[in-house]
Design an enzyme around this catalytic site. Structure first.
Site, PDB file in Angstrom:
ATOM      1  N   GLU A  16      -3.493  19.225   2.780  1.00  0.00           N
ATOM      2  CA  GLU A  16      -4.570  18.252   2.663  1.00  0.00           C
ATOM      3  C   GLU A  16      -5.816  18.402   3.598  1.00  0.00           C
ATOM      4  O   GLU A  16      -5.215  19.135   4.679  1.00  0.00           O
ATOM      5  CB  GLU A  16      -3.947  16.849   2.440  1.00  0.00           C
ATOM      6  CG  GLU A  16      -3.163  16.591   1.321  1.00  0.00           C
ATOM      7  CD  GLU A  16      -2.676  15.106   1.121  1.00  0.00           C
ATOM      8  OE1 GLU A  16      -2.916  14.399   2.117  1.00  0.00           O
ATOM      9  OE2 GLU A  16      -1.781  14.960   0.390  1.00  0.00           O
ATOM     10  N   SER A  62       0.865  -1.224   0.073  1.00  0.00           N
ATOM     11  CA  SER A  62       0.061   0.056  -0.069  1.00  0.00           C
ATOM     12  C   SER A  62       0.913   1.186  -0.023  1.00  0.00           C
ATOM     13  O   SER A  62       0.729   2.241  -0.408  1.00  0.00           O
ATOM     14  CB  SER A  62      -1.144  -0.174   1.285  1.00  0.00           C
ATOM     15  OG  SER A  62      -1.982  -0.944   1.185  1.00  0.00           O
ATOM     16  N   THR A  63       1.946   1.157   0.743  1.00  0.00           N
ATOM     17  CA  THR A  63       2.930   2.314   0.736  1.00  0.00           C
ATOM     18  C   THR A  63       3.308   2.769  -0.764  1.00  0.00           C
ATOM     19  O   THR A  63       3.151   3.950  -1.341  1.00  0.00           O
ATOM     20  CB  THR A  63       4.358   2.036   1.227  1.00  0.00           C
ATOM     21  OG1 THR A  63       4.020   1.678   2.632  1.00  0.00           O
ATOM     22  CG2 THR A  63       5.312   2.941   1.133  1.00  0.00           C
ATOM     23  N   TRP A  74       1.506   2.555  -3.326  1.00  0.00           N
ATOM     24  CA  TRP A  74       0.376   3.214  -4.035  1.00  0.00           C
ATOM     25  C   TRP A  74       0.126   4.504  -3.435  1.00  0.00           C
ATOM     26  O   TRP A  74      -0.781   5.274  -3.956  1.00  0.00           O
ATOM     27  CB  TRP A  74      -0.853   2.181  -3.871  1.00  0.00           C
ATOM     28  CG  TRP A  74      -0.869   0.801  -4.701  1.00  0.00           C
ATOM     29  CD1 TRP A  74       0.165   0.230  -5.087  1.00  0.00           C
ATOM     30  CD2 TRP A  74      -2.018   0.312  -5.385  1.00  0.00           C
ATOM     31  NE1 TRP A  74      -0.199  -0.678  -6.125  1.00  0.00           N
ATOM     32  CE2 TRP A  74      -1.482  -0.845  -6.207  1.00  0.00           C
ATOM     33  CE3 TRP A  74      -3.330   0.764  -5.219  1.00  0.00           C
ATOM     34  CZ2 TRP A  74      -2.328  -1.651  -6.525  1.00  0.00           C
ATOM     35  CZ3 TRP A  74      -4.248  -0.126  -6.063  1.00  0.00           C
ATOM     36  CH2 TRP A  74      -3.834  -1.232  -6.650  1.00  0.00           C
ATOM     37  N   SER A 116      -0.359   8.500   7.453  1.00  0.00           N
ATOM     38  CA  SER A 116      -0.401   7.129   7.529  1.00  0.00           C
ATOM     39  C   SER A 116       1.009   6.571   7.432  1.00  0.00           C
ATOM     40  O   SER A 116       1.538   5.636   8.055  1.00  0.00           O
ATOM     41  CB  SER A 116      -1.217   6.348   6.654  1.00  0.00           C
ATOM     42  OG  SER A 116      -1.365   6.955   5.489  1.00  0.00           O
ATOM     43  N   ARG A 163      -8.469   9.245  10.241  1.00  0.00           N
ATOM     44  CA  ARG A 163      -7.456   9.528  10.104  1.00  0.00           C
ATOM     45  C   ARG A 163      -7.088  10.964   9.368  1.00  0.00           C
ATOM     46  O   ARG A 163      -7.743  11.025   8.347  1.00  0.00           O
ATOM     47  CB  ARG A 163      -6.469   8.272   9.479  1.00  0.00           C
ATOM     48  CG  ARG A 163      -4.929   8.847   8.961  1.00  0.00           C
ATOM     49  CD  ARG A 163      -4.377   7.595   8.327  1.00  0.00           C
ATOM     50  NE  ARG A 163      -5.102   7.366   6.982  1.00  0.00           N
ATOM     51  CZ  ARG A 163      -4.641   8.017   5.721  1.00  0.00           C
ATOM     52  NH1 ARG A 163      -3.671   8.718   5.901  1.00  0.00           N
ATOM     53  NH2 ARG A 163      -5.274   7.697   4.730  1.00  0.00           N
TER      54      ARG A 163
HETATM   55  C1  SIN Z   1      -4.393  11.361  -0.825  1.00  0.00           C
HETATM   56  O1  SIN Z   1      -3.428  11.573  -1.521  1.00  0.00           O
HETATM   57  O2  SIN Z   1      -5.353  12.068  -0.891  1.00  0.00           O
HETATM   58  C2  SIN Z   1      -4.194  10.209   0.197  1.00  0.00           C
HETATM   59  C3  SIN Z   1      -3.176  10.761   1.134  1.00  0.00           C
HETATM   60  C4  SIN Z   1      -3.493   9.816   2.442  1.00  0.00           C
HETATM   61  O3  SIN Z   1      -4.350   8.963   2.443  1.00  0.00           O
HETATM   62  O4  SIN Z   1      -3.091  10.195   3.721  1.00  0.00           O
END
Ligand code: SIN
Length: 565
Positions: free
Chosen positions: A133, A61-62, A64, A399, A394
């Site tokens: 984000e 998953s990392t 990705w 993560s 989260r």
């Molecule tokens: C994203 O790039 O939107 C995902 C980042 C994340 O899940 O922390």
């Protein structure tokens, strides 16, 4: 009346005398950020370490992951502000001392990565380019090529791991089950039963095992996760007696590409961080007036709003408008632009159709701050764990950071652990049932559809009860018919993990963070607790949520906008 979850101890009837056996000081299951970071610390301590990867080592998953890694690297930012945003996103359930530990360790982990050659995007003046984000009140996301951070991190950690002589990576080698010294509750983990397509079953004995096998997003039909994220690692730890917590919390990412035939490719939140906006079919912004952070509200808020718009309009998707990004999408997010080009979508001219999908498993194996689980000899880190740092939701880009920080701590603790020295005699069980009669592809597809439909973004008691009945039904016949092949073992693990998620969702009769119950739409202060599950018990244990002391001089109440020193 629900029964105890998965009482069966080992998945595979094995005959030890026939199995090849290997020994390592520490065995790490998983080659993502958490597993590799743990392994580097073990190697650094001079212990021999084996890392298992069920496919090639880069398949995780990392690899990705897009958005990046959150860390207070800007002079105007502070780990305490990062911690406050994390706690606010976590909707009342974060283990606050651990959040602080995570955020304080973040800049040091970033410095180490830079030392190891990690390439982060930079501004024209050479400084780190820090993005934003959902849920962050400061620009603090380090990223590579806009949204290819995971791939760069995976390469960096693999290169580092491969530089240690006594660190070996076994690819295409799947951990099937944890072996314990005996069957008594609390017996130490002493090794792992593995399967390799060419070499078959084999036992690897170890003084300690670090479980870093990832999450369970693939249990849902709509998901951003790779094929290996099926929850088997959580199920394996649970079978070995480890306490598992917070299973009701599965994070749904609001924006994955919605095009028939495409995988649910993530459209990173970083796009909204650069000015992208969410619109409905008529072109109206859907986040206005919903949250003070608008399109950059915490992820659970955005996902819930999209679900509401879709329910009201009957539309299958909403739209991510990236047409006004300065310089165009490709200049900041070349990998996303390339993924869209495959489907003939020009993001500079047309808004991108998006829809939520299962993204991150918040619940998992309960650990202390050094990755120790409730089972001696078993440590865990990364998405398979419930460290408590994510609470009920989260915060974006926490993560990979959690994997690095708690991976390092788990590696150090595992390297220092005493070997119990107990190597159980593995007793062969006579296989029961008739193998080969099940269409596992069909069961898997049915499970994933049921999880999406009944245990997805909006849940209720009736749908959850139906899901549990289906899972129990499939479990009853799968368990006795899937003893002789890896796909069958995987299926058993998926069913056990799914059951844990559903049971968690059933007992939390409120809505909080990622867990939304249509029949209990409000947050209930009486539920400011965590639920923990143990094999063989019907009901969960109730855990208090760890808080920072009110008189802690570094703590400012959430949401007052002040950054503390
Ligand atoms: C994203 O790039 O939107 C995902 C980042 C994340 O899940 O922390």
């Amino acid at each position: 009346m629900p029964s105890p979850i998965d009482d069966r101890r080992y998945l595979v009837p094995f005959r030890s005398a026939l199995l090849p056996q290997l020994f390592a000081d520490v065995l790490v299951i998983g080659s993502g950020a958490a597993g590799l970071r743990a392994a580097t610390v073990v190697a650094e301590a001079g212990r021999e370490v084996v890392v298992l990867s069920s496919r090639e080592a880069t398949h995780s998953s990392t690899n990705w992951a897009q958005g990046g890694i959150a860390a207070a690297m800007d002079a105007a930012d502070h780990p305490e502000a990062h911690a406050r945003d994390t706690i606010e996103a976590g909707a009342g359930l974060c283990d606050e001392p651990r959040v602080r530990l995570l955020c304080e360790a973040a800049p040091g982990e970033m410095d180490r990565l830079l030392e190891w050659g990690m390439r982060f995007d930079r501004e024209a003046d050479g400084g780190l380019s820090l993005g934003r984000e959902g849920g962050h009140r400061h620009n603090r996301i380090l990223h590579t090529d806009g949204a290819a951070t995971g791939q760069a991190l995976s390469s960096c950690l693999l290169a580092r791991a491969r530089s240690y002589e006594h660190l070996r990576i076994f690819e295409s080698c799947t951990a099937i089950d944890l072996l314990t010294a005996d069957e008594a509750p609390g017996a130490p983990v002493t090794g792992v039963l593995t399967h390799h397509p060419r070499h078959g079953l084999q036992v690897i004995w170890a003084a300690s095992v670090v479980l870093a096998g990832g999450g369970a997003g693939r249990l849902f039909r709509e998901t951003t996760n790779p094929a290996t994220a099926t929850g088997e690692s959580m199920a394996m730890a649970f079978r070995a007696g480890a306490v598992v917590a917070d299973t009701e919390f599965v994070q749904f990412h609001p924006t994955t590409l919605y095009v028939a035939g495409s995988g649910r490719a993530l459209m990173s939140e970083a796009v909204r961080g650069e000015g992208g906006r969410l619109l409905d079919r008529r072109g109206l912004p859907i986040m206005d007036g919903v949250h003070e952070l608008g399109d950059l509200a915490p992820r659970d808020v955005v996902t819930a709003q999209i679900a509401k718009v879709l329910a009201e309009t009957g539309d299958p998707c909403v739209y991510l408008d990236a047409t006004r990004l300065p310089g165009g999408l490709a200049s900041r997010f070349p990998t996303l632009a390339a993924a869209l080009a495959e489907f003939d979508i020009d993001p500079d001219a047309t808004p991108i159709p998006v829809h939520p999908a299962a993204h991150y498993t918040i619940g998992g194996v309960a650990t202390d701050e050094d990755g120790a689980t409730s089972v001696p000899g078993l440590f865990a880190c990364g998405e398979v764990t419930a460290t408590g740092v994510h609470g009920a939701n989260r915060l974006a880009s926490n993560s990979l950071l959690e994997g690095l920080v708690f991976g390092a701590r788990a590696g150090a603790a595992a390297a220092a652990a005493e070997d119990s020295g107990r190597r159980p005699r593995l007793v062969a069980e006579a296989p029961q049932g008739r193998a080969g009669e099940l269409d596992l592809v069909d069961v898997r597809a049915s499970l994933r559809s049921a999880m999406w439909r009944n245990v997805g973004i909006e849940r209720d008691g009736g749908k959850l009860g139906d899901a549990l009945e289906m899972i129990d039904f499939w479990g009853r016949y799968c368990l006795d018919k899937t003893f002789d092949d890896p796909d069958g073992w995987r299926m058993q693990g998926m069913l056990a993990a799914a059951r844990l998620i559903v049971r968690g969702a059933m007992v939390r009769t409120e809505s909080r963070g990622t867990h939304r119950r249509a029949d209990h739409p409000d947050r209930n202060p009486g539920f400011e607790v965590r639920f923990a599950w143990r094999r063989g018990r019907v009901d969960p244990e109730v855990l208090p949520v760890a808080r920072l002391a009110d008189d802690d001089p570094n703590v400012t109440p959430v949401g007052d906008g002040v950054v503390n020193a």
